[in-house]
Structures are given as C-alpha cells and as structure tokens.
Design a protein around this motif. Sequence first.
Motif, PDB file in Angstrom:
ATOM      1  N   ASP A 215       0.821  -1.078  -0.001  1.00 14.54           N
ATOM      2  CA  ASP A 215      -0.005  -0.059  -0.109  1.00 14.54           C
ATOM      3  C   ASP A 215       0.897   1.070   0.055  1.00 14.54           C
ATOM      4  N   GLY A 216       2.001   1.134  -0.570  1.00 15.34           N
ATOM      5  CA  GLY A 216       2.874   2.258  -0.817  1.00 15.34           C
ATOM      6  C   GLY A 216       2.426   3.432  -1.757  1.00 15.34           C
ATOM      7  N   THR A 217       3.290   4.386  -2.073  1.00 19.61           N
ATOM      8  CA  THR A 217       2.960   5.214  -3.158  1.00 19.61           C
ATOM      9  C   THR A 217       2.952   4.644  -4.423  1.00 19.61           C
ATOM     10  N   ASP A 218       2.285   5.211  -5.471  1.00 18.44           N
ATOM     11  CA  ASP A 218       2.140   4.620  -6.844  1.00 18.44           C
ATOM     12  C   ASP A 218       3.354   4.925  -7.831  1.00 18.44           C
ATOM     13  N   PHE A 219       3.876   6.061  -7.453  1.00 19.87           N
ATOM     14  CA  PHE A 219       5.049   6.542  -8.276  1.00 19.87           C
ATOM     15  C   PHE A 219       6.363   6.775  -7.266  1.00 19.87           C
ATOM     16  N   ASN A 220       7.532   6.480  -7.554  1.00 20.25           N
ATOM     17  CA  ASN A 220       8.640   7.320  -6.858  1.00 20.25           C
ATOM     18  C   ASN A 220       9.555   7.946  -8.016  1.00 20.25           C
ATOM     19  N   ASP A 221       9.494   9.061  -7.845  1.00 18.18           N
ATOM     20  CA  ASP A 221      10.470   9.920  -8.711  1.00 18.18           C
ATOM     21  C   ASP A 221      11.723   9.779  -8.190  1.00 18.18           C
ATOM     22  N   ALA A 222      12.795   9.798  -9.259  1.00 20.25           N
ATOM     23  CA  ALA A 222      14.307   9.482  -8.941  1.00 20.25           C
ATOM     24  C   ALA A 222      15.209  10.126  -9.747  1.00 20.25           C
ATOM     25  N   SER A 223      16.265  10.740  -9.189  1.00 22.16           N
ATOM     26  CA  SER A 223      17.115  11.391 -10.122  1.00 22.16           C
ATOM     27  C   SER A 223      18.583  10.407 -10.018  1.00 22.16           C
ATOM     28  N   ARG A 224      18.187   9.114  -9.962  1.00 19.04           N
ATOM     29  CA  ARG A 224      19.096   8.030 -10.200  1.00 19.04           C
ATOM     30  C   ARG A 224      18.246   6.906 -10.394  1.00 19.04           C
ATOM     31  N   ASN A 225      19.020   5.729 -11.095  1.00 18.61           N
ATOM     32  CA  ASN A 225      18.668   4.393 -11.108  1.00 18.61           C
ATOM     33  C   ASN A 225      18.405   3.653  -9.957  1.00 18.61           C
ATOM     34  N   ILE A 226      17.321   3.004  -9.896  1.00 19.02           N
ATOM     35  CA  ILE A 226      16.830   2.154  -8.666  1.00 19.02           C
ATOM     36  C   ILE A 226      18.155   1.273  -8.303  1.00 19.02           C
ATOM     37  N   LYS A 227      18.389   1.090  -7.103  1.00 19.28           N
ATOM     38  CA  LYS A 227      19.849   0.267  -6.847  1.00 19.28           C
ATOM     39  C   LYS A 227      19.478  -1.333  -6.458  1.00 19.28           C
ATOM     40  N   ASP A 228      20.408  -2.071  -6.358  1.00 16.27           N
ATOM     41  CA  ASP A 228      20.243  -3.572  -6.489  1.00 16.27           C
ATOM     42  C   ASP A 228      19.298  -3.810  -5.174  1.00 16.27           C
ATOM     43  N   GLU A 229      19.858  -3.394  -4.107  1.00 20.68           N
ATOM     44  CA  GLU A 229      19.008  -3.398  -2.862  1.00 20.68           C
ATOM     45  C   GLU A 229      17.557  -3.222  -2.883  1.00 20.68           C
ATOM     46  N   GLU A 230      17.104  -2.177  -3.521  1.00 23.99           N
ATOM     47  CA  GLU A 230      15.914  -1.536  -3.692  1.00 23.99           C
ATOM     48  C   GLU A 230      15.137  -2.472  -4.725  1.00 23.99           C
TER      49      GLU A 230
END
Length: 321
Positions: free
Chosen positions: A89-104
Amino acid sequence: MKSIKNSILIGVAALTLTACNAKNEESGTASANASAELEGSVLIDGSGTVYPLMAKLAENYMLEEQEGVSVEVSRAGTSAGFKKFLVKDGTDFNDASRNIKDEETQAAEDAGIEVKELKLALDGLTFVVNKDNDWVDQLTPEQLISIFTADSDITKWSDLDPSWPDEEIKAMGPNENHGTYEFFYEKVLEEQDLKPSVNLQQDYSTLVTLVSEDKNGIAFFGFGYYAGNQEKLQAVPVDFGNGPVEPSLETIAEDGDYATFTRPVFTYLNVGHAKEKPQVLDYAKYVLENANKMAGETGFAPIPEAESKENLDFLNTLGDK
C-alpha cells in the motif's frame, strides 16, 4: 400551422438523437471510455530534483484532463521516497534522480511489487555561486572535487588560485536522502569522503537561500533549481578539457558538451497499482505523452521520443489486462 411545423422539427430532432444514441450503444463504449471521467488519487513521492517537472505535469493533468483525480506530489528525496514506494500500500510512483539500486530491486521482489522504470528527462548537475562572486569564471571537475573531498587541502578560494580571495570556501549540497547527492558522491567523487565542513541540507530551497546570502558559498543541485533562481545565483562553467561549458538546455545531453555531468531522471511505477487503479495508469500515460513538452519549462532537457514511445507501448498493454 407554424406551431405544428415547429413541433414536427423538434420531433425529428429527438428521433435522430435517439437513433444516434442507440447506434453508439450498439458499437460499444470504447469512445466513452477514452474520455471517461476518472476519480481517486495518485500518490507520488521521491526526488526533489524531479519535483518541479512532476508537479507541473500533475497540475496540468488535474486542470486539463481529469478534475476528479487528485495527484499528490511530495519530495522526500529519491532514497527516502523508495522506502515509501517499496512497501505494501505504498505510493504509486517514486521519482528518482538516479537508477534504482540492487537492494531496492530486491526489496521490491521481497514485497511482491512489480516496478517499471520510466525515463522522463535529462538533468545537468549544476554548481552555483553567489551573485557577488566575481572571481570564479570557470572550474575544472578536479577543482570541484577538491573543494568537497576530505583528503584535499583546498579550504580557501586562494588555494585554487592565488589571485582569488583568501576566504574560506563554504561548500554545500543536498543530503543523503537525495539522488543528486548519490550521483555526486558515487559518479563524480567516486565515493571519496566529503569534508566534515560540507553543509548538507534536505531542502533545495534552503541551499538556494544559503548561497544567495554568502559570497563565499558554492553548492550543487539539479539544473532546474538554478534555472528557477537565476536572479539569485550564477552557474559555474565547467572545463572538461575543451574549454568552459555552462550548463543549459542546449548543452545538457548524454552525448553533448556537458555529458560528464548529465544524468537521466526517472519516475518508477508500481505496475500492480496501475492495473488496479485506472487513474494511476491514465496518469502514467499522460506523463510519458507530455514530459518532453514540459521539460524545458522546468529546467530539463528532453529525451528521444523513441524512448518515451517504448514505455508508452508497455503502458498500453496494461490496459488490456
């Protein structure tokens, strides 16, 4: 007679309208769905760098496309935003100024969340100084690194150039919650430790204020925050080896003169939410169709249309499921 004639005309019009409505019902509701009014909310958090672009898109979407949808855009920072995104039930989008990390990515898998990366625009890491700073007309990447890193003995402007003021350099930047910090730390500094004196802040507006009030200040953030505050700050041209290059919408490109400090920015979509909530999918499509049109207004350079189309094609398949 005139009254009878008017009654006949009204009757014919009513019959024609009834026939058209019946024909539309027989042909299906595709056209109605295409312009259907949606309701509900869309929740977005993440990058402060991406915030001006996403906020502009959200505002236009609510005013011009879907008045019944509430698009809420926050700016906790890329990393902090992922923590709100990669949970049930988290947010619908996450804005990012970098690529998603492996741990994410692993956190998404553990939570059973399908994530789709949507590239939005290009940003240029920008270094700014006070308007009254009349000595810095350009710096090299090496000089910039020396200002911020712990193992450097550069502490005063005169350490960079003897003709410059014998004053302490007040270095500043966004804190660890932000993808801009991570880009700078990982890509530019190559994970060298920062000087303890570097003033790290959560809010970009605070950095703008601090540098605008300190003649010896220097800070870094996305180009958009400089573009929106040019009356308070001046950007530092960077000499990458072929002469100084000032960040601008013309120089920010992955293969351009400012390529070394250029980075793509993204929004990440919870695919499950897009399948379950029509307003989330509709907004995702709107973003991809309009990000390039609004990028320049908020200090970003556009990406190739082919990249947007590829992601839009993916979103269109979700509506069929």
